[in-house]
Every structure is written in C-alpha cells, then in structure tokens.
Scaffold this active site. Structure first.
Site, PDB file in Angstrom:
ATOM      1  N   THR A  20      38.635  -4.689  19.801  1.00 29.78           N
ATOM      2  CA  THR A  20      38.848  -5.966  19.124  1.00 29.78           C
ATOM      3  C   THR A  20      37.756  -6.255  18.098  1.00 29.78           C
ATOM      4  O   THR A  20      36.574  -6.035  18.344  1.00 29.78           O
ATOM      5  CB  THR A  20      38.888  -7.103  20.151  1.00 29.78           C
ATOM      6  N   THR A  72      45.462 -14.289  26.807  1.00 34.59           N
ATOM      7  CA  THR A  72      45.211 -13.732  25.474  1.00 34.59           C
ATOM      8  C   THR A  72      44.565 -12.358  25.488  1.00 34.59           C
ATOM      9  O   THR A  72      44.656 -11.648  24.492  1.00 34.59           O
ATOM     10  CB  THR A  72      44.336 -14.685  24.631  1.00 34.59           C
ATOM     11  N   GLY A  81      33.539  -6.550  26.671  1.00 37.39           N
ATOM     12  CA  GLY A  81      32.964  -6.552  28.006  1.00 37.39           C
ATOM     13  C   GLY A  81      31.954  -5.440  28.191  1.00 37.39           C
ATOM     14  O   GLY A  81      32.118  -4.331  27.672  1.00 37.39           O
ATOM     15  N   GLY A  93      41.369 -35.342  44.079  1.00 33.88           N
ATOM     16  CA  GLY A  93      39.968 -35.226  43.700  1.00 33.88           C
ATOM     17  C   GLY A  93      39.279 -34.069  44.383  1.00 33.88           C
ATOM     18  O   GLY A  93      38.359 -33.458  43.827  1.00 33.88           O
ATOM     19  N   GLU A 109      44.158  -8.343  26.549  1.00 32.01           N
ATOM     20  CA  GLU A 109      45.186  -7.299  26.670  1.00 32.01           C
ATOM     21  C   GLU A 109      46.454  -7.707  25.920  1.00 32.01           C
ATOM     22  O   GLU A 109      47.561  -7.296  26.270  1.00 32.01           O
ATOM     23  CB  GLU A 109      45.503  -6.973  28.131  1.00 32.01           C
ATOM     24  N   ASP A 123      47.735 -11.167  23.134  1.00 30.85           N
ATOM     25  CA  ASP A 123      48.198 -12.553  23.173  1.00 30.85           C
ATOM     26  C   ASP A 123      49.651 -12.582  23.642  1.00 30.85           C
ATOM     27  O   ASP A 123      50.480 -11.783  23.199  1.00 30.85           O
ATOM     28  CB  ASP A 123      48.074 -13.163  21.775  1.00 30.85           C
ATOM     29  N   ARG A 135      47.465 -32.554  55.277  1.00 29.73           N
ATOM     30  CA  ARG A 135      46.888 -33.769  54.698  1.00 29.73           C
ATOM     31  C   ARG A 135      47.918 -34.891  54.742  1.00 29.73           C
ATOM     32  O   ARG A 135      49.046 -34.723  54.279  1.00 29.73           O
ATOM     33  CB  ARG A 135      46.459 -33.497  53.256  1.00 29.73           C
ATOM     34  N   SER A 191      44.792  -9.156  17.203  1.00 29.88           N
ATOM     35  CA  SER A 191      45.876  -8.316  17.715  1.00 29.88           C
ATOM     36  C   SER A 191      46.323  -7.250  16.719  1.00 29.88           C
ATOM     37  O   SER A 191      47.025  -6.314  17.095  1.00 29.88           O
ATOM     38  CB  SER A 191      47.081  -9.193  18.089  1.00 29.88           C
TER      39      SER A 191
END
Length: 671
Positions: free
Chosen positions: A161, A443, A200, A422, A445, A447, A332, A167
């Site tokens: 990239t 996005t 990476g 919460g 590998e 978009d 809950r 892309s």
C-alpha cells in the site's frame, strides 16, 4: 442447556407454538454443535483455544502497557506462538510449517477470539510477508528465508500500500530499475505519494520487507513486481531506507504500523520474487504470462488467503460480542413486565430479541459461508482444483465473503455494546477493544466496496478469460459490447420463474403461495433479486455506452446498482451455504435449532429489503406483514436456545472477561 428457569412469557410462547404448528423446543447439544462449527480442524482450533488461555493476560496488557511496551509484548507472544506450530500451519513442512492451508485459516479465525493485535501481527508475519515469499518466490527464496520466518526468527513486512494509491495497486509509484552492470535492482520512492504506508511490522520489528514496485528494465516498464528488501540492519534502518511510525491509531496498538521511503536502495537481482517473471543477469525480462494485466492479477491472486483470513476473523470477533451480550441479557433483569413480583430478563423483551437474535442467525450463516470459501481456498492452493476458473471464482467469493463478514462484525459489535448499556462501555467488558481493533477490517485487505465491485465484475463478465485484463472501464465496454446479451439472457425473469415453478407450488403466484419457511422459496426470492439487479446493471451499462457516454462516467453513474447487485449475489450464496449445511445433517435437535436460525437469517434478509421486493412485485403488503410476524415468532423460538448457541462457539471464558456482566446475579440500573 442454559440453567435459567423458563419464564411465564417463554412458556406461553412455547405453548402457543405447539398449538399452532406442533413445534417442540429442541435441546441444543452444545458439545456436538461446537464439533460441527469446528469442522474438520477441531484439533487445530482447540490448540489455539489452549494458547489463548495461556496468554490471556495480553488482554489486560493492552489496557495497562504503554504503546512501546505493548508492541514488544505482542511480538513476544507471536514468537512464542510460532514455537507451538500454530502460526505456520499453512507454510511448507520442509521448513517447519504444517503444509495445510485449511488448517492455517482455522487457526487464524480462532485466534480472533483473543487480542486482535496478536492476530494481525500473526497475519502480517506469516500470512502476508511469509505468504508472499512462498507464493511469489521460488525454491531459492524459500531455502534462504522460509525456516527463519516460520520460527519467528526473521520478522518482515508486506509493503504494498502507498499513501497516494490505496486500492489501485497497478498504479503504484515505487520504482525498481535494473542495473545490468551490477546485477542489482535500484529501488526508489519518487515522491511522498509513493511512500509505503500503514505497513505492519514496519515501525519497529521488520528486518526485511516484500516491496511491490514498478519493474523497469532498459527504460521499459513491466508492471508491478515484488522484491525482498532489507529495511533494518542490527535494529537500525538499512542504508537508503527511511522509516517513520504511523503514530497513534484507533486500535491495534500492539501492531507497529509504519512508513517506508527508499532512496536508491540496491538489492541483488536474486531478490526479485520470480515465480511469474524474471530478469536475466544481462537485463532481459521474461515471463510465461505474456499479458501484463493477466500477470499482475495472477500475482495478486496468489495472495487471496489474506482476504479469506480477515473475513473469518471478523466473523469470529463478532461471536465474542454476541456471546457477551446474549449471556448478559439472559440473566440481567430490568423492569417488572410479565410478572409483578420480579423484573424481567432483558432477553425476554421482544425488542431485545430483535436486536440480537437475527445477528446471531447471521453469524451462523456467515460461519458456514466462510467454511465454503476456506475449503475452496484449501483445494485451490493444495492443487486439488487448481485451474483458472476455480481461481477466479475463489477470488470473487473471497472478496464478497470478506466484505459481508467484516461489515457484520462492525454492526454486531456496536449493537451488542449498546445492548449491554453503560456496562458495555467499560474496557473490561471487551467491546472497547473489539470495536477499535476490528474497525479497520472493513478496509484492509481491500476496501469492502471495491471488493464488491470485483464480485460484480465477475458476474457481469461471467468470469471470462479477459477477466484479469479488465479495469472498470474495460468491464463496461465488455458488457456493453459483447456480454450484455449473455447477461440479460442468463438473468431473464421468465427463465428464472420457470426454474422456480419446478420446485415451488403456485405457478405464477409462487411468491404468494409458497411457505415462508420453505428454503427453496427463501433462496428463490434472493436469486430473483440478484438476477433482476444484475440484468438491470447490464442494461444500464449498455444504454449509457450506446448513448455515447464515457465508460468511466457510465460506470460511476450506476455504481450504486453494481454494489447492490454484488451484495445481493453474496446474500444468496450465504443463504445457500446455510441451507446446504443444515440439509446434510441427520435429524436431531441441533438440526432443528439450525433450521430455526437459517429461517431467521433468510426472512430477516428479505424483510430488510422489503421495499425492493414490493417495488418489483414479489412481495404483497399482506405477505410482508406475515414475514414480520414470522420473524418475531422465530425470535421467540430461538430465545431459549440463544445461550447454548453462543456457548457452542467454544470461546474460552478467559477471552470473554466481563466478570460483572456475566455473573449469574446482576443488579442495578443501566447507564
């Protein structure tokens, strides 16, 4: 079975179901369901689960360590995992790997139950970097580097990239010029738009990088090729290499994303990964694939495993969110509703069921669709079904499944967070990390919208031999000039209706008289939508070109229809995978439970696009209302099974964390 006592509301619903259609609530065999979901790689998935538990503290490290320390922690975990054999399962046995592509996908998917920085670092090191050297290189490259890569001794990056090209990989700006006097490639970054970005392992740990660059020999460009380039020597940037940290990110803070610039960096001729093309010592370029376009897409096609892996990871990350939210809602209590003496369980509320249970059904559907594409990947890359048509079908299905799976993860994690009120906002309850770390899945590998365009291109060209050559303009010209009649004939409504009449009652009124829970009806509805949309796209493309429109402008004007047709196609494939899976099972309560989920997935998919079906005469107002009633009924039937169905995912308790959310007694008021 869940230990929760059946409430009066549940009992009433069950009695109503029995009186209406003889429905008996199934008892889910959780262990058997887990075995079914694990498939042929149950042992592999269990190894990964055991390792996740062993390294469970990395989840708290992500919250407590600073960025530098956490990056080192993640690297250490990845290297230690390499020692278990978990990370190299798809790489060659002779270099210490497992030699099983399917096993590597199963391992990667299961790793998504844990910290996703570890998952992505594994993907970069063994999938992208190691996979590129394996798939694009030859034995010389394998012998030199593969054993060290598999063992985690040699860390690397996958540098494709660029900041300005995204892309559009064919337009990369990095250049590799061959110098015949020294038998070296000279790699350069001509401008900042051509810097390698978001890479990476780049900022801290990579020693080598597979760098994608425009290959130039004697002044002639031959398109994008891959080169192995040293980027660090003794921990410092290699001569001519500039490295920069990308800085803070939304998530995945254990992954050291960075940028590379190359200033006349020289690498030996043998560092060209030359499986598909080579340059002789005296500077002659050669390739068995004459067409530059086909050569480029052949090279990229060997890297499809990344898309399959990311799609599976998204689906499995969503399982974690569903497990937490559903199990929380199953104990809950809030507000007195059915019983004035006790507050009602959240999962007994119809709206709560509507929020979570269709997503649970969709997750099961996508799991089985992912299973199909993973099997196809294994067969193609193992040479079992290695021919051009199968590869094109794999590339298309991998692209579409990745898009649907990662979008599902984003939506599901958000809905589950909200469903926990919460409490879901607290980091200890995992939604913080799940949201932040999976957001980029949509996005990287590829978009998702671009990937769906790839799916549509295959459908519109019928995966023709020219498939690899075509950009979107070429696709428009091809469809308008050669393929439109084929597409229109293939998708003709009359032909589809004739096929439908063969399997469903009702003649021309099949869509009114067939049972809503008939899988053939469900598939027929999705196929009708897909083929109608695809025919509409073909007609629009042809009309635009016939009226003198520029193919690029024509495509842009109908792009929304293109994406819709591709998504409709993928919806149909996902449903067919689910239907086929359940149909193949022997009769059992688990099969009944899966059929409930399959019906829920199918009908919510139709319901979510009811406007289209009504606009095109395939859904009356009365039947649309009947589908909504049936979806609500299915939610009530799935509700008492929901906890067992998420338990069947086999997510280790340590990965769920959420001690307060998942305690058997929960009190208090939502935030």
């Amino acid at each position: 079975m869940s230990a929760e006592t059946v409430t009066p509301a549940q009992a009433a619903a069950a009695e109503e179901s029995v009186s209406d259609d003889g429905y008996r609530r199934p008892d889910v065999d959780v262990e058997a369901m887990t075995r079914l979901l694990d498939g042929r790689y149950g042992g592999v998935r269990q190894l990964v689960r055991d390792n996740l538990v062993r390294y469970a503290d990395v989840l708290t490290d992500a919250e407590e360590l600073d960025s530098d320390a956490f990056r080192e922690r993640v690297k250490d975990v990845v290297v230690e995992l390499a020692g278990t054999g978990q990370t190299g399962m798809g790489l060659p046995v002779e270099y210490g790997g497992g030699g099983d592509v399917g096993a590597s996908i199963a391992a990667f998917e299961t790793l998504a139950f844990g910290d996703l920085s570890v998952l992505v670092k594994v993907g970069v090191q063994f999938g992208l970097f190691g996979g590129a050297i394996l798939q694009l290189g030859t034995k010389e490259h394998h012998d030199r580097w593969m054993a060290d890569i598999i063992a985690g001794r040699l860390m690397g990056s996958f540098a494709m990239t660029e900041t300005g090209h995204g892309s559009n990989v064919q337009a990369l700006g990095t250049v590799a010029v061959y110098d015949p006097e020294t038998a070296e490639f000279v790699i350069s970054t001509p401008d900042d738009a051509s810097r390698k970005d978001y890479i990476g392992n780049a900022a801290r740990h990579a020693e080598l990088a597979v760098v994608f660059a425009q290959l130039e020999v004697a002044g002639e460009r031959h398109g994008v090729h891959a080169f192995v380039v040293p980027v660090r020597v003794d921990g410092e940037p290699a001569p001519g290499v500039r490295i920069e940290d990308c800085g803070p990110k939304m998530g995945l803070n254990g992954v050291d994303n960075g940028r590379f610039w190359f200033d006349q960096v020289r690498v030996p001729r043998t560092h060209l990964l030359n499986r598909f093309a080579d340059v002789s010592e005296d500077g002659v370029y050669s390739s068995e694939i004459e067409s530059p376009g086909r050569r480029f897409f052949t090279m990229l096609g060997t890297l499809v495993q990344g898309r399959v892996s990311v799609g599976g990871a998204g689906i499995n990350a969503a399982k974690v969110a569903l497990a937490i939210a559903i199990k929380y809602a199953d104990h809950r209590r809030q507000f007195e509703a059915a019983d004035p003496d006790s507050e009602q369980l959240l999962l007994d509320y119809g709206m709560h069921q509507r929020r979570l249970l269709p997503l649970l059904a969709q997750n099961y559907a996508l799991h089985f669709a992912q299973e199909v594409v993973a099997e196809q990947l294994h067969d193609v890359f193992s040479g079992i079904t290695d021919d051009p048509e199968n590869r094109r079908l794999l590339e298309s299905r991998a692209a579409g499944t990745k898009a649907l799976g990662t979008w599902h993860a984003t939506r599901t994690i958000q809905e589950c967070r909200e469903a926990c009120g919460g409490a879901g906002y607290l980091s200890t309850n995992r939604f913080h990390a799940l949201k932040a770390d999976t957001d980029v899945f949509t996005t990287f590998e590829g978009d998702n919208h671009v990937l769906l365009q790839l799916v549509a291109k295959g459908l519109l060209t019928d995966y023709a031999g020219e498939f690899e050559e075509m950009d979107q303009f070429g696709m428009v010209r091809f469809v308008a000039g050669l393929a439109v009649e084929t597409v229109l004939e293939k998708t003709a409504a009359r032909k589809l209706l004739e096929r439908i009449k063969d399997v469903l009652p009702g003649g021309d009124d099949w869509d009114q008289e067939a049972g809503l829970l008939d899988p053939q009806y469900q598939v027929a509805m999705l196929r009708y939508r897909e083929e109608h949309m695809l025919g509409g796209v073909a007609r629009r493309l042809k009309a635009g070109v016939d009226n003198g429109g520029n193919p690029g402008d024509v495509f842009s004007e109908v792009q929304d229809h293109v994406i819709a047709a591709a998504r409709a196609h993928m919806d149909r494939l996902v449903l067919e995978a689910f239907v086929a899976k359940t149909a193949a099972l022997p009769d059992s309560d688990n099969k009944v439970a899966l059929n409930l989920l399959c019906d829920l997935y199918a009908l919510t998919t139709i319901e979510s696009d009811r406007a289209w079906f009504m606009e095109h005469g395939r859904l009356s107002i009365a039947r649309s209302k009947a589908i909504t009633r049936e979806v609500n009924s299915l939610c009530r039937k799935v509700r008492p099974l929901a906890s067992d169905l998420v338990d069947a995912f086999g997510i280790p308790r340590e990965m769920l964390r959420s001690e307060e959310l998942l305690a058997h007694e929960a009190v208090g008021v939502d935030g």
